[in-house]
Design an enzyme around this catalytic site. Structure first.
Site, PDB file in Angstrom:
ATOM      1  N   GLY A 229      38.940  49.598  36.059  1.00 43.98           N
ATOM      2  CA  GLY A 229      39.352  48.260  36.472  1.00 43.98           C
ATOM      3  C   GLY A 229      38.202  47.555  37.153  1.00 43.98           C
ATOM      4  O   GLY A 229      37.106  47.446  36.597  1.00 43.98           O
TER       5      GLY A 229
ATOM      6  N   LYS B 146      28.383  28.159  46.158  1.00 41.96           N
ATOM      7  CA  LYS B 146      26.994  28.607  46.198  1.00 41.96           C
ATOM      8  C   LYS B 146      26.115  27.622  45.440  1.00 41.96           C
ATOM      9  O   LYS B 146      26.316  27.391  44.250  1.00 41.96           O
ATOM     10  CB  LYS B 146      26.862  30.011  45.586  1.00 41.96           C
ATOM     11  CG  LYS B 146      25.424  30.514  45.563  1.00 41.96           C
ATOM     12  CD  LYS B 146      25.317  31.865  44.890  1.00 41.96           C
ATOM     13  CE  LYS B 146      23.853  32.248  44.729  1.00 41.96           C
ATOM     14  NZ  LYS B 146      23.683  33.511  43.994  1.00 41.96           N
TER      15      LYS B 146
ATOM     16  N   LEU C  43      28.427  48.404  35.601  1.00 38.29           N
ATOM     17  CA  LEU C  43      27.486  49.393  36.126  1.00 38.29           C
ATOM     18  C   LEU C  43      27.240  50.550  35.173  1.00 38.29           C
ATOM     19  O   LEU C  43      26.207  51.216  35.262  1.00 38.29           O
ATOM     20  CB  LEU C  43      27.995  49.930  37.469  1.00 38.29           C
ATOM     21  CG  LEU C  43      28.095  48.900  38.604  1.00 38.29           C
ATOM     22  CD1 LEU C  43      28.698  49.541  39.846  1.00 38.29           C
ATOM     23  CD2 LEU C  43      26.738  48.291  38.913  1.00 38.29           C
TER      24      LEU C  43
ATOM     25  N   THR D  26      22.920  38.639  39.573  1.00 40.01           N
ATOM     26  CA  THR D  26      23.102  38.728  38.122  1.00 40.01           C
ATOM     27  C   THR D  26      24.121  39.771  37.688  1.00 40.01           C
ATOM     28  O   THR D  26      24.454  39.857  36.502  1.00 40.01           O
ATOM     29  CB  THR D  26      21.759  39.050  37.439  1.00 40.01           C
ATOM     30  OG1 THR D  26      21.182  40.216  38.054  1.00 40.01           O
ATOM     31  CG2 THR D  26      20.793  37.887  37.576  1.00 40.01           C
TER      32      THR D  26
END
Length: 496
Positions: free
Chosen positions: A13, A78, A331, A342
């Protein structure tokens, strides 16, 4: 006979898993079923809280209401990143999402500015950048104008855990099936090596045709099962750990991320509506874990809300991000430290790339090879941009910065730096995430001064050039008087 993809299984998840499941189901829900398998017993890394402007397109494609998104994820705006102590220990600069000045079709704005500066003008690039002006004055609002000169590109800071929960609710509403459970075994086809199914500890078997590995650094499918290998970039980017801790929010939230360089790494500070996100990315050769924790806690400037958490990583990329019928996203596909925010974008671009290349009648070698080629180029371009920040420094206070300044760098980056230094010219590589304005701000901010400028900047008399620059500057400054503060904007917009 075909091997048509009828079911996509997402393993894991978190941000990567729910971004993948939501977009595939939204865009391809009539063609494929989507099932996401996750275990609440496995914690998400979940420190990636700063984004870049393409996230707005992702949310828009899903049909997400921005006010609702801001409320549910405790998000702030941002406008860019403030880099402190990167060039040296005395100076700072901004990398914003805006475009400074106004370029002509064949000559970028900074060439005109360079000519005027050589003749005595004291202005710098950021005097002509509306994002910078808004960031430093703590102002923001969406400007509805057809004139791009006063456009304010923006992204978000948000709580990554809350964003995953937000996307989970959205995904389940549109038909994504969520299965709770931990994988005990991965069943593969003996003939092809493809993954056939996931066997959970409960005994449940999850079959699929295409598997998306969002299992984090473990890479349960792409590495532990398929053993695709990893390309280590630690020789260029030696920071290999991070320590993260949330802290109480400040009374005022600024519309930018702070990146503060220290002797053995750098610190991030990300303002959210309900707290601050803080972290220190560092080299374990230069700081012990205890030193890193102490340094971070001494520099967060507000009360910590949890115990600091250590995250270990190896900078680099999976050699094959699509192998057989498994695609690594997040990842599991690789890691580039969050210096330019990024991480979440790489999730987004990987999903979009997959949808562009989604197989109709079965997985083909040509599609897989092209997917991997594009992924490799994307990672390498971002890698070069991050190396730039480290390599072009004037610090002499620690061995880390001296080593980074003296190290050999990728030829692609060396050529770009040389070209800019000699001529002021910057050319964007095809599909490079960062445009000319981004490279320009970092190179100037890090102290690279071009020796020359484009000859077209000489086409008008100096008096006319200075008049043109003054007019552009006035246009950039004019909206500031009408814009609310960042916090006022959030309060009013989130009520919608």
């Amino acid at each position: 006979m075909t091997n048509k993809i009828k079911k996509v299984v997402v393993l894991g998840g978190g941000t990567a898993g729910w971004m993948s499941a939501s977009l595939i189901k939204k865009l391809m829900g009539k063609s494929v079923d989507v099932e996401l398998v996750e275990s609440e017993a496995i914690a998400s890394v979940g420190v990636g809280e700063a984004t870049i402007p393409p996230i707005r397109l992702f949310n828009s494609v899903l049909g997400i209401n921005e006010a609702e998104f801001l409320r549910e994820t405790k998000a702030t705006i941002k406008l860019g990143i403030k880099f402190e102590n990167w060039k040296n220990t005395e100076e700072s600069y901004f990398h914003t999402f805006g475009a400074a000045g106004k370029s002509s079709p064949f000559c970028q704005f900074h060439h005109y500015l360079k000519r005027a500066q050589d003749a005595g003008l004291k202005d710098n690039l950021w005097d002509y950048d509306l994002n910078y002006l808004c960031a430093t004055q703590g102002k923001f609002a969406q400007i509805k104008s057809k004139d791009p000169i006063i456009d304010i590109p923006y992204a978000f800071h948000f709580d990554a855990g809350l964003y995953a929960e937000f996307l989970r609710k959205f995904s389940e509403k549109i038909g994504v099936k969520r299965t709770e459970g931990m994988v005990e075994n991965v069943e593969q086809c003996k003939k092809t090596g493809n993954v056939n199914s996931l066997v959970l500890k409960s005994g449940e078997v999850i079959k699929g045709d295409l598997f998306i590995d969002c299992s984090g650094f473990r890479g349960l499918l792409i590495q532990q099962t398929l053993n695709t290998g990893y390309e280590d970039w630690g020789h260029w980017l030696p920071c290999d750990r991070a320590v993260a801790v949330p802290s109480k929010r400040f009374d005022e939230t600024v519309p930018y991320t702070r990146s503060i360089a220290h002797a053995g790494g750098w610190q991030w500070r990300i303002p959210l509506q309900h707290r601050n996100g803080n972290g220190l990315v560092y080299s374990s050769k230069h700081y012990s874990d205890e030193q890193a924790k102490a340094l971070l806690l001494a520099n967060i400037e507000s009360e910590p809300l949890a115990e600091p958490r250590i995250i270990k990583f190896t900078t680099g990329r999976r050699r094959k991000q699509w192998h057989k019928n498994v695609i690594a996203i997040g990842l599991s596909s690789g890691f580039l430290e969050p210096l330019e925010s990024t991480s979440i974008h790489l999730i987004q671009s990987a999903i979009v790339r997959l949808i562009h290349m989604f197989p109709q009648k079965g997985i083909s070698t040509a599609q897989v090879d092209e997917y991997n080629r594009q992924s490799k180029v994307e990672y390498e371009q971002i890698r070069d941009f991050i190396i730039l920040h480290y390599h072009v420094n004037q610090r002499d206070d620690s061995q880390l910065w001296r080593d980074l300044r003296e190290m050999d760098i990728p030829e692609s980056l060396a050529e770009k730096i040389k070209l800019f230094k000699e001529s002021g010219k910057i050319f964007r590589e095809q599909n490079d995430l960062f445009n000319e304005g981004s490279w320009l701000q970092v190179m100037l901010g890090q102290g690279i001064e071009p020796e020359d400028y484009h000859p077209m900047a000489n086409d008008m008399p100096l008096e006319q050039l200075n008049s043109m620059l003054a007019k552009i500057k006035a246009i950039k400054h004019e909206p500031l008087t009408k814009l609310p503060s960042h916090d006022e904007y959030l309060t009013n917009f989130c009520r919608l």
